[in-house]
Design a protein around this motif. Structure first.
Motif, PDB file in Angstrom:
ATOM      1  N   VAL A 239       6.847  21.019  10.724  1.00 59.88           N
ATOM      2  CA  VAL A 239       5.862  19.982  10.386  1.00 59.88           C
ATOM      3  C   VAL A 239       4.655  20.654   9.726  1.00 59.88           C
ATOM      4  O   VAL A 239       4.180  21.688  10.190  1.00 59.88           O
ATOM      5  N   GLY A 240       4.169  20.067   8.643  1.00 61.63           N
ATOM      6  CA  GLY A 240       2.927  20.552   8.035  1.00 61.63           C
ATOM      7  C   GLY A 240       3.110  21.868   7.292  1.00 61.63           C
ATOM      8  O   GLY A 240       4.143  22.117   6.671  1.00 61.63           O
ATOM      9  N   TYR A 241       2.085  22.705   7.422  1.00 62.91           N
ATOM     10  CA  TYR A 241       1.935  23.984   6.715  1.00 62.91           C
ATOM     11  C   TYR A 241       3.242  24.779   6.554  1.00 62.91           C
ATOM     12  O   TYR A 241       3.991  24.983   7.511  1.00 62.91           O
ATOM     13  N   GLY A 242       3.471  25.214   5.317  1.00 61.13           N
ATOM     14  CA  GLY A 242       4.616  26.063   5.023  1.00 61.13           C
ATOM     15  C   GLY A 242       4.406  26.656   3.639  1.00 61.13           C
ATOM     16  O   GLY A 242       3.308  26.545   3.089  1.00 61.13           O
ATOM     17  N   ASP A 243       5.447  27.240   3.068  1.00 60.01           N
ATOM     18  CA  ASP A 243       5.253  27.895   1.771  1.00 60.01           C
ATOM     19  C   ASP A 243       5.258  26.882   0.625  1.00 60.01           C
ATOM     20  O   ASP A 243       5.281  25.672   0.834  1.00 60.01           O
ATOM     21  N   ALA A 244       5.256  27.394  -0.609  1.00 62.10           N
ATOM     22  CA  ALA A 244       5.056  26.530  -1.778  1.00 62.10           C
ATOM     23  C   ALA A 244       6.244  25.606  -2.048  1.00 62.10           C
ATOM     24  O   ALA A 244       6.155  24.706  -2.889  1.00 62.10           O
ATOM     25  N   ASP A 245       7.357  25.801  -1.335  1.00 62.78           N
ATOM     26  CA  ASP A 245       8.503  24.890  -1.461  1.00 62.78           C
ATOM     27  C   ASP A 245       8.192  23.506  -0.900  1.00 62.78           C
ATOM     28  O   ASP A 245       8.877  22.535  -1.203  1.00 62.78           O
ATOM     29  N   ILE A 246       7.201  23.464  -0.040  1.00 64.31           N
ATOM     30  CA  ILE A 246       6.910  22.220   0.686  1.00 64.31           C
ATOM     31  C   ILE A 246       6.007  21.307  -0.119  1.00 64.31           C
ATOM     32  O   ILE A 246       5.151  21.781  -0.861  1.00 64.31           O
ATOM     33  N   GLU A 247       6.231  20.008   0.014  1.00 63.65           N
ATOM     34  CA  GLU A 247       5.251  19.058  -0.501  1.00 63.65           C
ATOM     35  C   GLU A 247       4.481  18.579   0.713  1.00 63.65           C
ATOM     36  O   GLU A 247       4.941  17.721   1.459  1.00 63.65           O
ATOM     37  N   LEU A 248       3.320  19.171   0.884  1.00 59.50           N
ATOM     38  CA  LEU A 248       2.603  19.031   2.162  1.00 59.50           C
ATOM     39  C   LEU A 248       2.246  17.582   2.472  1.00 59.50           C
ATOM     40  O   LEU A 248       2.216  17.188   3.635  1.00 59.50           O
ATOM     41  N   HIS A 249       2.020  16.783   1.425  1.00 56.78           N
ATOM     42  CA  HIS A 249       1.657  15.380   1.689  1.00 56.78           C
ATOM     43  C   HIS A 249       2.837  14.595   2.277  1.00 56.78           C
ATOM     44  O   HIS A 249       2.655  13.490   2.777  1.00 56.78           O
ATOM     45  N   ARG A 250       4.038  15.166   2.210  1.00 56.00           N
ATOM     46  CA  ARG A 250       5.201  14.505   2.827  1.00 56.00           C
ATOM     47  C   ARG A 250       5.521  15.081   4.201  1.00 56.00           C
ATOM     48  O   ARG A 250       6.584  14.809   4.756  1.00 56.00           O
ATOM     49  N   CYS A 251       4.639  15.930   4.717  1.00 60.45           N
ATOM     50  CA  CYS A 251       4.947  16.651   5.955  1.00 60.45           C
ATOM     51  C   CYS A 251       3.997  16.341   7.098  1.00 60.45           C
ATOM     52  O   CYS A 251       3.889  17.120   8.045  1.00 60.45           O
ATOM     53  N   SER A 252       3.301  15.215   7.004  1.00 61.07           N
ATOM     54  CA  SER A 252       2.487  14.804   8.144  1.00 61.07           C
ATOM     55  C   SER A 252       3.429  14.351   9.261  1.00 61.07           C
ATOM     56  O   SER A 252       4.397  13.631   9.015  1.00 61.07           O
ATOM     57  N   PRO A 253       3.126  14.725  10.498  1.00 61.65           N
ATOM     58  CA  PRO A 253       4.004  14.307  11.607  1.00 61.65           C
ATOM     59  C   PRO A 253       4.010  12.787  11.782  1.00 61.65           C
ATOM     60  O   PRO A 253       4.961  12.245  12.354  1.00 61.65           O
ATOM     61  N   LEU A 254       2.983  12.102  11.289  1.00 61.07           N
ATOM     62  CA  LEU A 254       2.948  10.640  11.448  1.00 61.07           C
ATOM     63  C   LEU A 254       4.124   9.982  10.723  1.00 61.07           C
ATOM     64  O   LEU A 254       4.563   8.899  11.108  1.00 61.07           O
ATOM     65  N   LEU A 255       4.649  10.656   9.690  1.00 62.07           N
ATOM     66  CA  LEU A 255       5.809  10.113   8.979  1.00 62.07           C
ATOM     67  C   LEU A 255       7.050  10.078   9.878  1.00 62.07           C
ATOM     68  O   LEU A 255       8.014   9.384   9.580  1.00 62.07           O
ATOM     69  N   LEU A 256       7.017  10.841  10.960  1.00 61.28           N
ATOM     70  CA  LEU A 256       8.157  10.873  11.896  1.00 61.28           C
ATOM     71  C   LEU A 256       8.104   9.758  12.944  1.00 61.28           C
ATOM     72  O   LEU A 256       9.013   9.644  13.764  1.00 61.28           O
ATOM     73  N   THR A 257       7.039   8.946  12.903  1.00 62.83           N
ATOM     74  CA  THR A 257       6.806   8.003  14.007  1.00 62.83           C
ATOM     75  C   THR A 257       8.023   7.128  14.305  1.00 62.83           C
ATOM     76  O   THR A 257       8.428   6.962  15.463  1.00 62.83           O
ATOM     77  N   ASP A 258       8.624   6.570  13.254  1.00 63.69           N
ATOM     78  CA  ASP A 258       9.775   5.688  13.422  1.00 63.69           C
ATOM     79  C   ASP A 258      10.919   6.408  14.157  1.00 63.69           C
ATOM     80  O   ASP A 258      11.504   5.883  15.114  1.00 63.69           O
ATOM     81  N   LEU A 259      11.196   7.624  13.712  1.00 64.99           N
ATOM     82  CA  LEU A 259      12.273   8.406  14.329  1.00 64.99           C
ATOM     83  C   LEU A 259      11.913   8.788  15.770  1.00 64.99           C
ATOM     84  O   LEU A 259      12.744   8.691  16.676  1.00 64.99           O
ATOM     85  N   LEU A 260      10.676   9.193  15.992  1.00 68.37           N
ATOM     86  CA  LEU A 260      10.260   9.588  17.359  1.00 68.37           C
ATOM     87  C   LEU A 260      10.395   8.406  18.313  1.00 68.37           C
ATOM     88  O   LEU A 260      10.812   8.555  19.456  1.00 68.37           O
ATOM     89  N   ARG A 261      10.049   7.217  17.811  1.00 66.86           N
ATOM     90  CA  ARG A 261      10.164   6.013  18.649  1.00 66.86           C
ATOM     91  C   ARG A 261      11.637   5.768  19.005  1.00 66.86           C
ATOM     92  O   ARG A 261      11.965   5.444  20.145  1.00 66.86           O
ATOM     93  N   ALA A 262      12.509   5.945  18.021  1.00 70.50           N
ATOM     94  CA  ALA A 262      13.944   5.734  18.264  1.00 70.50           C
ATOM     95  C   ALA A 262      14.512   6.780  19.224  1.00 70.50           C
ATOM     96  O   ALA A 262      15.435   6.502  19.990  1.00 70.50           O
ATOM     97  N   LEU A 263      13.956   7.994  19.180  1.00 68.75           N
ATOM     98  CA  LEU A 263      14.499   9.083  20.007  1.00 68.75           C
ATOM     99  C   LEU A 263      13.886   9.135  21.407  1.00 68.75           C
ATOM    100  O   LEU A 263      14.425   9.801  22.295  1.00 68.75           O
ATOM    101  N   ALA A 264      12.780   8.425  21.606  1.00 68.26           N
ATOM    102  CA  ALA A 264      12.088   8.506  22.905  1.00 68.26           C
ATOM    103  C   ALA A 264      13.003   8.180  24.092  1.00 68.26           C
ATOM    104  O   ALA A 264      12.988   8.910  25.093  1.00 68.26           O
ATOM    105  N   PRO A 265      13.825   7.112  24.003  1.00 71.87           N
ATOM    106  CA  PRO A 265      14.670   6.786  25.177  1.00 71.87           C
ATOM    107  C   PRO A 265      15.680   7.865  25.530  1.00 71.87           C
ATOM    108  O   PRO A 265      16.179   7.890  26.657  1.00 71.87           O
ATOM    109  N   THR A 266      16.000   8.766  24.598  1.00 74.84           N
ATOM    110  CA  THR A 266      16.983   9.812  24.903  1.00 74.84           C
ATOM    111  C   THR A 266      16.410  10.848  25.870  1.00 74.84           C
ATOM    112  O   THR A 266      17.160  11.546  26.554  1.00 74.84           O
ATOM    113  N   GLY A 267      15.073  10.978  25.882  1.00 72.91           N
ATOM    114  CA  GLY A 267      14.440  11.967  26.752  1.00 72.91           C
ATOM    115  C   GLY A 267      14.625  13.403  26.301  1.00 72.91           C
ATOM    116  O   GLY A 267      14.187  14.338  26.968  1.00 72.91           O
TER     117      GLY A 267
END
Ligand SMILES: [Zn+2]
Length: 386
Positions: A239-267
Motif C-alpha cells: 500500500v502507498g509508497y514504492g518505486d517509480a513503477d507505482i502510480e501512487l494516486h492509485r495506492c491509497s488504502p481507502l481504495l481497498l475499502t470495498d474489498l476489506l468490507r467483503a473480507l471482514a467476516p472471514t476473520g
C-alpha cells in the motif's frame, strides 16, 4: 547480541532491548554494490546522476552516515566516499553479519517474491541475524509461474490453487502486489471460476511468450486474494509508497475499502504494508475493521529523523494492537539496521512524550512497545516470540 543503539534523547530500556519481529522484509544482496547501486537501493529511485544530485543528501543518506558508520568502525557522520570505501573493504558477508546482528531482531517474515536469485534465502538471512525466519509467498509470482507452465485458461484457477497450496505449505503469509500492477481499487465481489477463466484467457493470449508474463488484471489479483483467504493465511498488501513503477494516486488504502468490507467476516488478518503517505487513512481502516493491521515500513527508514513524527501520526487513530513493526528492507544490510534503529528511536520518542505529559504510565508504555514490536505480529501470524 548488541541491541540497536538509539540515543540518550528518547532512550527507553524496554524499547531498546525488544527482540523485534520484522513482519515484512526481503533478502540481503549476495554480491557487492557500487556507488550508483548503493544510492539507488537506499531509496526507491532508479536513476541518479548529475542532474538529480546525490541521494546521500536526503534524510536516509544522513541516517546512514550518522548511524551506520559506527557499525563499520567509522566516526558518526563519516563522508559518503569514506563510508563506501570502508564498505568495500569489509565485503558483503561481514557487512551483513554486522548490521543484522546489531538490528536486534528476533524473528523475520521474508517476502521471497522479488529477485530471489540475487538475495539470501530466509534461512540464510535468519542465520545472519540470529533470528527465526519464516517465508511470505507472493501471490502474483505463483500465478506467473503457473502461466509460464503452459496452462489453459480453463485450468488456470485450479492450477493456481494447487500451486499455492504447495508453495505456501511452510509460509506464514501471502502477499499481494496488486498496487504495483492495477492499483488498489479492487472490487469486493469474489470472482467466479468462469470469470477467472475469461480473464486468464485474455492474459495468456496477450502474453505472447513466457518472458512477457506479467500479471496486471483486476479480476485475477482479486482472485489471488481470495485464494489466500481460502488457504487461511494472513494477507499482506503493498500500500502507498514504492518505486517509480507505482502510480501512487492509485495506492491509497481507502481504495481497498470495498474489498476489506467483503473480507471482514472471514476473520483472516489483512496487513497493510508501508502506507506512507496514507498512514493516517490506514490507521482509520485498522481501527474500524477488526482484521486489518498496518505498518509504516519502508517509510520509517526513508524519513530518517522524522520517524518519530511518522509513528506519532500512525498512532493517532490506529489501535496499539493493530500496528506492527517491519523494515521492508531489501538488498542493503544497512536497511535492516536503520529500520530497527529508527523505529526504536521514533517509538521511544512517542512513548517518552506521553510519559512526560502523563498520558500513560511507564508500565503501559512498556506494554505498548511489546505489542507493536513483537506481540501483535506473534498473534497475527501464530508464531512464538524469540
Ligand atoms: Zn516489501
Amino acid at each position: 547480541m548488541t541491541p540497536a543503539r538509539t540515543s540518550a534523547v528518547a532512550s527507553l530500556p524496554y524499547v531498546e532491548t525488544l527482540r523485534l519481529v520484522d513482519h515484512h522484509c526481503h533478502g540481503v544482496l549476495r554480491g557487492p554494490v557500487d556507488r550508483t547501486g548503493f544510492e539507488q537501493m537506499l531509496t526507491e529511485a532508479r536513476v541518479t546522476g548529475e542532474l538529480a544530485g546525490s541521494l546521500f543528501d536526503s534524510q536516509i543518506g544522513f541516517a546512514v552516515r550518522q548511524w551506520c558508520a559506527p557499525i563499520l568502525d567509522l566516526e558518526a557522520g563519516a563522508d559518503p566516499d569514506r563510508y563506501l570505501r570502508r564498505r568495500a573493504e569489509l565485503g558483503p558477508e561481514e557487512l551483513t553479519g554486522r548490521f543484522l546482528r546489531a538490528a536486534g531482531l528476533g524473528t523475520l517474515c521474508v517476502d521471497t517474491g522479488y529477485l530471489p536469485e540475487l538475495v539470501l534465502s530466509p534461512a540464510e538471512l535468519g542465520a545472519a541475524a540470529g533470528a527465526a525466519a519464516y517465508e511470505v509467498v507472493r501471490l502474483e509470482a505463483v500465478a506467473e509461474r503457473v502461466a509460464r507452465s503452459g496452462i489453459s485458461a480453463a485450468g488456470f484457477a485450479d492450477a493456481v490453487r494447487s500451486q499455492l497450496a504447495e508453495e505456501a505449505r511452510n509460509a506464514v503469509a501471502v502477499k499481494s502486489i496488486a498496487a504495483y500492477r492495477v492499483g488498489l481499487e479492487l472490487s469486493g465481489t469474489r470472482p467466479t471460476d468462469v470469470e477467472v477463466a475469461a480473464a486468464a484467457g485474455r492474459w495468456l493470449a496477450a502474453a505472447a511468450d513466457a518472458s512477457r508474463v506479467r500479471l496486471a488484471d483486476e479480476v485475477l489479483h482479486r482472485f489471488l486474494v481470495w485464494c489466500g483467504i481460502d488457504a487461511g493465511l494472513p494477507i499482506q498488501f503493498h500500500v502507498g509508497y514504492g518505486d517509480a513503477d507505482i502510480e501512487l494516486h492509485r495506492c491509497s488504502p481507502l481504495l481497498l475499502t470495498d474489498l476489506l468490507r467483503a473480507l471482514a467476516p472471514t476473520g483472516v488478518p489483512l496487513l497493510l504494508l508501508h502506507n506512507y503517505p496514507f498512514h493516517r487513512e490506514a490507521g482509520y481502516l485498522a481501527q474500524v475493521f477488526p482484521n486489518v493491521f498496518m505498518d509504516v515500513s519502508l517509510a520509517t527508514h526513508n524519513v530518517g529523523r522524522r520517524a518519530g513524527a511518522l509513528i506519532a501520526e500512525t498512532l493517532e487513530l490506529a489501535p496499539f494492537g493493530k500496528v506492527l513493526f517491519a523494515s521492508d528492507a531489501f538488498g542493503l544490510p544497512e536497511l535492516y539496521y536503520l529500520g530497527s534503529l529508527l523505529f526504536r528511536r521514533g517509538l521511544g520518542q512517542v512513548l517518552r512524550e506521553g510519559l512526560d505529559e502523563e498520558s500513560w504510565t511507564d508500565a503501559d508504555a512498556a506494554r505498548i512497545a511489546r505489542l507493536i514490536g513483537v506481540e501483535n505480529a506473534c498473534r497475527v501470524y501464530g508464531i512464538g516470540p524469540r
